[in-house]
Scaffold this motif. Structure first.
Motif, short mmCIF file in Angstrom:
data_model
loop_
_atom_site.label_atom_id
_atom_site.label_comp_id
_atom_site.label_asym_id
_atom_site.label_seq_id
_atom_site.Cartn_x
_atom_site.Cartn_y
_atom_site.Cartn_z
N ARG A 156 0.81 -1.22 0.00
CA ARG A 156 0.00 0.00 0.00
C ARG A 156 0.85 1.27 0.00
NH1 ARG A 156 -5.41 -1.52 3.49
NH2 ARG A 156 -5.13 -3.79 3.50
N ARG A 157 2.17 1.12 -0.15
CA ARG A 157 3.03 2.29 -0.03
C ARG A 157 3.88 2.61 -1.26
NH1 ARG A 157 2.48 0.32 5.11
NH2 ARG A 157 2.23 1.87 6.77
N THR A 158 4.14 1.64 -2.11
CA THR A 158 5.06 1.88 -3.22
C THR A 158 4.65 1.13 -4.47
OG1 THR A 158 7.34 1.57 -4.00
CG2 THR A 158 6.56 0.08 -2.30
N ALA A 159 4.92 1.72 -5.62
CA ALA A 159 4.65 1.07 -6.90
C ALA A 159 5.61 -0.07 -7.17
CB ALA A 159 4.74 2.10 -8.03
N GLN A 160 6.67 -0.15 -6.37
CA GLN A 160 7.62 -1.26 -6.48
C GLN A 160 7.21 -2.42 -5.59
OE1 GLN A 160 10.54 -1.32 -8.60
NE2 GLN A 160 9.23 0.28 -9.44
N ASN A 161 5.97 -2.40 -5.10
CA ASN A 161 5.51 -3.43 -4.16
C ASN A 161 5.72 -4.85 -4.68
OD1 ASN A 161 3.50 -3.27 -6.14
ND2 ASN A 161 1.99 -2.37 -4.77
N ILE A 162 5.28 -5.10 -5.88
CA ILE A 162 5.33 -6.48 -6.37
C ILE A 162 6.75 -6.88 -6.78
CG2 ILE A 162 4.88 -6.02 -8.83
CD1 ILE A 162 3.44 -8.84 -6.56
N VAL A 163 7.60 -5.91 -7.08
CA VAL A 163 8.98 -6.23 -7.45
C VAL A 163 9.69 -6.91 -6.28
CG1 VAL A 163 11.21 -5.32 -8.16
CG2 VAL A 163 9.11 -4.38 -9.14
N TRP A 164 9.66 -6.24 -5.12
CA TRP A 164 10.35 -6.79 -3.95
C TRP A 164 9.47 -7.76 -3.18
CZ3 TRP A 164 15.08 -6.14 -4.95
CH2 TRP A 164 15.49 -4.99 -5.62
N GLY A 165 8.17 -7.51 -3.19
CA GLY A 165 7.27 -8.43 -2.52
C GLY A 165 7.25 -9.79 -3.18
N GLY A 166 7.57 -9.83 -4.48
CA GLY A 166 7.58 -11.09 -5.20
C GLY A 166 8.67 -12.05 -4.76
#
Length: 317
Positions: A156-166
């Motif tokens: 909910r905080r960054t557009a790079q969420n799925i990059v590092w969350g992945g």
């Protein structure tokens, strides 16, 4: 003041909703299973088992493989259930997720939380006792990362969420390798990289289709905060990275020629799909007319066939 009738109840989020009808044991069981997101678990297992074939250079030890898959399923289920618990507020608003068990009040938030913790505990203990401590530690790290880093911080905080969350979704290849060898080497690291680079374009094309959903709950997925051209350029960059990383397995793991040939063909099809979306964008098309779901569905096929080829190559090489 609004008066609730006997057909309404307050949701955990303060709005009125129809009271859930009493459920049968079978219906309740089905709801709890749905919380684990079985289709996502299937995708994770598709990467785990072939990695074990590669680690064993053929058929892996049956007990180690079964135990790793079984407790790995519980681990992935735990992470998904806890994600549903954390995201229950936005899931009830988003069109794509509003039919999940928590938004439909088929399972209570407390029940979901307890269920997720139990699954995580069983998976960690099970892997430690039946496989090895490293596999258990990697599994627990994946759960904690997905829940606390991705779900609670990044999403909910960054557009790079799925990059590092992945990263959490990449862990099954390391767990599978550790389950057979008791360690980690460069081959599973390459496969980790394949899944890492594959995840953003796979997720972003889905988010392009459901952009309004994510925007309505203020989740800053890249398609929400960036232009379609920028998103597609990012999809293209990560797809190229996926393809190139997949080809690295050939020299690193010493596969036969079967694997790089299949990987190259699969990668070419993926890249053709992205360039097709860019061509449609340049022709003035936008939104669903770019056909992002076509790439999304194909990317599932890509990963499944690529890892199936890893398993087959391990048997014949």
């Amino acid at each position: 003041m609004t008066v609730l009738t006997n057909k309404q109840t307050m949701t955990p989020f303060g709005s009125a909703a129809s009271a859930a009808a009493p459920r049968s044991v079978g219906g309740l069981l089905k709801a709890y299973v749905a919380l684990t997101k079985p289709r996502i678990i299937e995708l994770l297992l598709i990467t785990t088992l072939p990695t074990m074939f590669l680690a064993a250079r053929g058929l892996p030890d049956a007990w180690a493989a079964i135990a790793t898959m079984l407790f790995g399923t519980l681990s992935a289920g735990s992470a998904n259930v806890l994600n549903c618990y954390i995201d229950r507020d936005i899931d009830q608003t988003m069109r794509r997720t509003r039919r999940r068990p928590l938004p439909k009040h088929e399972v209570s938030p407390r029940g979901a939380l307890v269920f997720g913790v139990i699954l995580g505990t069983l998976s960690t203990i099970g892997l430690a006792l039946s496989v090895n401590v490293l596999a258990a530690a990697l599994s627990l790290a994946a759960i904690l990362f997905y829940v606390f880093v991705y779900s609670m911080v990044l999403k909910r905080r960054t557009a790079q969420n799925i990059v590092w969350g992945g990263i959490a979704g990449c862990m099954p290849v390391l767990i599978g390798w550790a389950g057979i060898t008791g360690g980690v080497s460069w081959a599973p690291v390459v496969l980790f990289g394949v899944v890492f680079f594959w995840t953003p374009p796979h997720t972003w094309t889905l988010a392009m289709r459901y952009r309004e959903d994510y925007a309505s709950v203020e989740v800053p997925m890249l398609p929400v905060v960036a232009t379609e051209r920028r998103v597609l350029h990012q999809v293209l960059a990560y797809t190229w990275a996926t393809v190139l990383c997949s080809l690295l397995l050939w020299p690193v793991a010493g596969t036969s020629l079967l694997y790089p040939v299949v990987a190259a063909v699969l990668g070419a099809v993926c890249l053709a799909e992205v360039y097709g979306m860019l061509a449609r964008l340049n022709a003035g098309k936008t939104g669903i007319d770019l056909r992002p779901m076509r790439f999304f569905h194909w990317s599932n096929v890509y990963l499944a066939i690529l890892f199936l080829t890893v398993a087959v190559d391990s048997l014949i090489a």
